[in-house]
Scaffold this motif. Sequence first.
Motif, mmCIF file in Angstrom:
data_model
loop_
_atom_site.group_PDB
_atom_site.id
_atom_site.type_symbol
_atom_site.label_atom_id
_atom_site.label_comp_id
_atom_site.label_asym_id
_atom_site.label_seq_id
_atom_site.Cartn_x
_atom_site.Cartn_y
_atom_site.Cartn_z
ATOM 1 N N TYR A 1 41.692 25.320 26.847
ATOM 2 C CA TYR A 1 41.842 25.132 28.295
ATOM 3 C C TYR A 1 41.055 26.177 29.069
ATOM 4 O O TYR A 1 40.471 25.883 30.121
ATOM 5 C CB TYR A 1 43.309 25.174 28.687
ATOM 6 N N LEU A 2 41.015 27.409 28.564
ATOM 7 C CA LEU A 2 40.236 28.448 29.230
ATOM 8 C C LEU A 2 38.746 28.124 29.189
ATOM 9 O O LEU A 2 38.006 28.434 30.132
ATOM 10 C CB LEU A 2 40.492 29.802 28.564
ATOM 11 N N ARG A 3 38.318 27.479 28.117
ATOM 12 C CA ARG A 3 36.895 27.150 27.992
ATOM 13 C C ARG A 3 36.492 25.928 28.808
ATOM 14 O O ARG A 3 35.304 25.670 29.004
ATOM 15 C CB ARG A 3 36.544 26.904 26.519
ATOM 16 N N ASP A 4 37.471 25.183 29.281
ATOM 17 C CA ASP A 4 37.211 23.948 30.025
ATOM 18 C C ASP A 4 36.994 24.263 31.507
ATOM 19 O O ASP A 4 37.939 24.405 32.281
ATOM 20 C CB ASP A 4 38.387 22.984 29.850
ATOM 21 N N GLY A 5 35.739 24.366 31.893
ATOM 22 C CA GLY A 5 35.412 24.701 33.273
ATOM 23 C C GLY A 5 35.708 23.612 34.280
ATOM 24 O O GLY A 5 35.622 23.849 35.486
ATOM 25 N N THR B 1 25.287 32.108 26.814
ATOM 26 C CA THR B 1 24.579 31.911 28.085
ATOM 27 C C THR B 1 24.724 33.091 29.043
ATOM 28 O O THR B 1 23.932 33.233 29.969
ATOM 29 C CB THR B 1 25.104 30.654 28.797
ATOM 30 N N GLY B 2 25.767 33.901 28.838
ATOM 31 C CA GLY B 2 26.039 34.998 29.767
ATOM 32 C C GLY B 2 26.801 34.568 31.000
ATOM 33 O O GLY B 2 27.110 35.386 31.863
ATOM 34 N N GLN B 3 27.129 33.280 31.097
ATOM 35 C CA GLN B 3 27.871 32.777 32.249
ATOM 36 C C GLN B 3 29.339 33.175 32.142
ATOM 37 O O GLN B 3 29.947 33.077 31.073
ATOM 38 C CB GLN B 3 27.755 31.254 32.335
ATOM 39 N N ALA B 4 29.913 33.613 33.253
ATOM 40 C CA ALA B 4 31.310 34.050 33.265
ATOM 41 C C ALA B 4 32.000 33.567 34.530
ATOM 42 O O ALA B 4 31.363 33.321 35.552
ATOM 43 C CB ALA B 4 31.384 35.571 33.173
ATOM 44 N N ARG B 5 33.312 33.413 34.427
ATOM 45 C CA ARG B 5 34.127 33.067 35.587
ATOM 46 C C ARG B 5 35.496 33.710 35.418
ATOM 47 O O ARG B 5 35.940 33.974 34.307
ATOM 48 C CB ARG B 5 34.267 31.542 35.738
ATOM 49 N N GLN B 6 36.134 33.978 36.543
ATOM 50 C CA GLN B 6 37.462 34.568 36.513
ATOM 51 C C GLN B 6 38.491 33.492 36.844
ATOM 52 O O GLN B 6 38.306 32.733 37.794
ATOM 53 C CB GLN B 6 37.569 35.733 37.496
ATOM 54 N N VAL B 7 39.568 33.449 36.043
ATOM 55 C CA VAL B 7 40.564 32.392 36.211
ATOM 56 C C VAL B 7 41.964 32.993 36.339
ATOM 57 O O VAL B 7 42.189 34.157 36.044
ATOM 58 C CB VAL B 7 40.523 31.403 35.020
ATOM 59 N N LEU B 8 42.883 32.141 36.775
ATOM 60 C CA LEU B 8 44.313 32.461 36.881
ATOM 61 C C LEU B 8 44.590 33.643 37.811
ATOM 62 O O LEU B 8 45.645 34.272 37.726
ATOM 63 C CB LEU B 8 44.915 32.743 35.501
ATOM 64 N N GLN B 9 43.701 33.927 38.739
ATOM 65 C CA GLN B 9 43.896 35.090 39.603
ATOM 66 C C GLN B 9 45.147 35.003 40.477
ATOM 67 O O GLN B 9 45.738 36.024 40.810
ATOM 68 C CB GLN B 9 42.670 35.314 40.489
ATOM 69 N N ASN B 10 45.530 33.825 40.839
ATOM 70 C CA ASN B 10 46.704 33.678 41.698
ATOM 71 C C ASN B 10 47.926 33.210 40.923
ATOM 72 O O ASN B 10 48.924 32.797 41.526
ATOM 73 C CB ASN B 10 46.391 32.697 42.840
ATOM 74 N N HIS B 11 47.864 33.287 39.614
ATOM 75 C CA HIS B 11 48.964 32.786 38.787
ATOM 76 C C HIS B 11 49.962 33.902 38.499
ATOM 77 O O HIS B 11 49.581 35.059 38.292
ATOM 78 C CB HIS B 11 48.411 32.217 37.480
ATOM 79 N N TYR B 12 51.256 33.542 38.460
ATOM 80 C CA TYR B 12 52.294 34.549 38.246
ATOM 81 C C TYR B 12 52.153 35.277 36.907
ATOM 82 O O TYR B 12 52.568 36.431 36.764
ATOM 83 C CB TYR B 12 53.682 33.901 38.326
ATOM 84 N N SER B 13 51.538 34.638 35.919
ATOM 85 C CA SER B 13 51.483 35.234 34.577
ATOM 86 C C SER B 13 50.580 36.459 34.500
ATOM 87 O O SER B 13 50.719 37.272 33.578
ATOM 88 C CB SER B 13 51.006 34.190 33.555
ATOM 89 N N GLU C 1 43.734 43.688 39.785
ATOM 90 C CA GLU C 1 43.960 42.543 40.671
ATOM 91 C C GLU C 1 44.768 41.435 40.011
ATOM 92 O O GLU C 1 45.393 40.628 40.690
ATOM 93 C CB GLU C 1 42.620 41.966 41.124
ATOM 94 N N GLY C 2 44.725 41.365 38.682
ATOM 95 C CA GLY C 2 45.343 40.264 37.962
ATOM 96 C C GLY C 2 44.347 39.129 37.790
ATOM 97 O O GLY C 2 43.833 38.583 38.775
ATOM 98 N N GLY C 3 44.052 38.784 36.543
ATOM 99 C CA GLY C 3 43.112 37.702 36.285
ATOM 100 C C GLY C 3 42.533 37.826 34.887
ATOM 101 O O GLY C 3 42.651 38.867 34.242
ATOM 102 N N ILE C 4 41.925 36.736 34.424
ATOM 103 C CA ILE C 4 41.279 36.716 33.115
ATOM 104 C C ILE C 4 39.842 36.230 33.295
ATOM 105 O O ILE C 4 39.601 35.189 33.924
ATOM 106 C CB ILE C 4 42.033 35.800 32.131
ATOM 107 N N ILE C 5 38.913 36.981 32.745
ATOM 108 C CA ILE C 5 37.506 36.590 32.799
ATOM 109 C C ILE C 5 37.155 35.876 31.499
ATOM 110 O O ILE C 5 37.454 36.357 30.407
ATOM 111 C CB ILE C 5 36.604 37.813 33.000
ATOM 112 N N VAL C 6 36.535 34.716 31.644
ATOM 113 C CA VAL C 6 36.098 33.906 30.515
ATOM 114 C C VAL C 6 34.575 33.993 30.466
ATOM 115 O O VAL C 6 33.896 33.595 31.415
ATOM 116 C CB VAL C 6 36.553 32.437 30.666
ATOM 117 N N LEU C 7 34.035 34.525 29.365
ATOM 118 C CA LEU C 7 32.612 34.782 29.254
ATOM 119 C C LEU C 7 32.004 34.004 28.100
ATOM 120 O O LEU C 7 32.456 34.099 26.961
ATOM 121 C CB LEU C 7 32.375 36.285 29.030
#
Length: 360
Positions: free
Chosen positions: A251-255, A183-195, A173-179
């Motif tokens: 920046y990736l760590r900055d929620g 804590t085990g908390q995760a989020r997916q970022v940059l999913q709609n970014h051209y990179s 799909e395109g995206g980066i998961i930051v875990l």
Amino acid sequence: MKNRLLLALALAATAVSCHDDDVDVNQLELVYEDSVYQLTGVTVAAGKIFTNYPRWSDIHQYDVVQVNGIRSSSPYPNEAWNSWEPGQDGENKWVCAQALYRDDEGYMWAVDPASPRMQGVYEGSHKLVKIDAATNTILRTYSFDSVASPNSYLNDVQVDTERDMAYLTNSKEGGIIVLNLATGQARQVLQNHYSVMSDPAYTFKIDGKVLSRFGKPVKMHSDGIALTPHRDWLYYKPLTDDKLYRIKTEYLRDGSLSETELGRHVEDLGHFAASDGMIFDKKGNLYLSDMQHYRIVRITPQLRMQTFIKDRRLSWPDSFTISEGGYLYVTCSRIHEQPDYNDGVDKRQGRPYTIYRIRL
């Protein structure tokens, strides 16, 4: 006069050869080969070599194995973890292991996108598994059921042990998961970014042929991923184009950053090679596989690309690891020779899937 001219010509030839990007003196050393099952990942942990086999077809036996010899391996960490069948619980078994990684503390990590044939995640069982390779013990499993969609395909991972963070790519799909590993908390970022998306204008060819599947050009998105030696930058790229990107991990760590704000911090480094695997050495050199040209390239800290090794045996160089002994290990997964990419014709011609190593 004649001798001076010959000397000048010799010196000029030497100067050119030292900077010739197509000249290399490195040699491949065979570590492991498998003539039946298709492997992708590799790592070396606790003095042991490991590889994995994603469940991409019916020709499949084990997901993760320990390499015991050039043609010998055993299921890892045991038979039970490698015994999954459709209909069973995929939480505590490998469903479709894709990648392996060793962190700075010597622990091994396995990425399981849990998507057999890349046709969808099985019952939310996509996961990242931490393993103590010294004792062959599963230490912790991180689930992504509420983070990555049922259509995702988790592909590769990098771990920052100092900050207790991990970063994974979603290649379907395109995206980066930051875990957050604590804590085990995760989020997916940059999913709609051209990179994180493969450039639709790029034509991905190998041996003069466009890589196609079911009559359509193949587009694989964010795949290769690598942390710099000090873990302050994350480099990544889509598989089926030659662009390379990076972003500071702070920046990736900055929620608190919005997707738009985060996207502004992505840096486009330009065109290099269409790559699958990538890894940094301790000197800050970035190694990229180059599937189109049967080679591995090295990107210096000054962003100069050099041929590290070129060899026809590097048939789809896939994944990397660097051992403590100073070897670069690379798998060759021959993806472009699969029947799916050749109108049903298997073009392996009996050649094995392999792992090589090269002295750095």
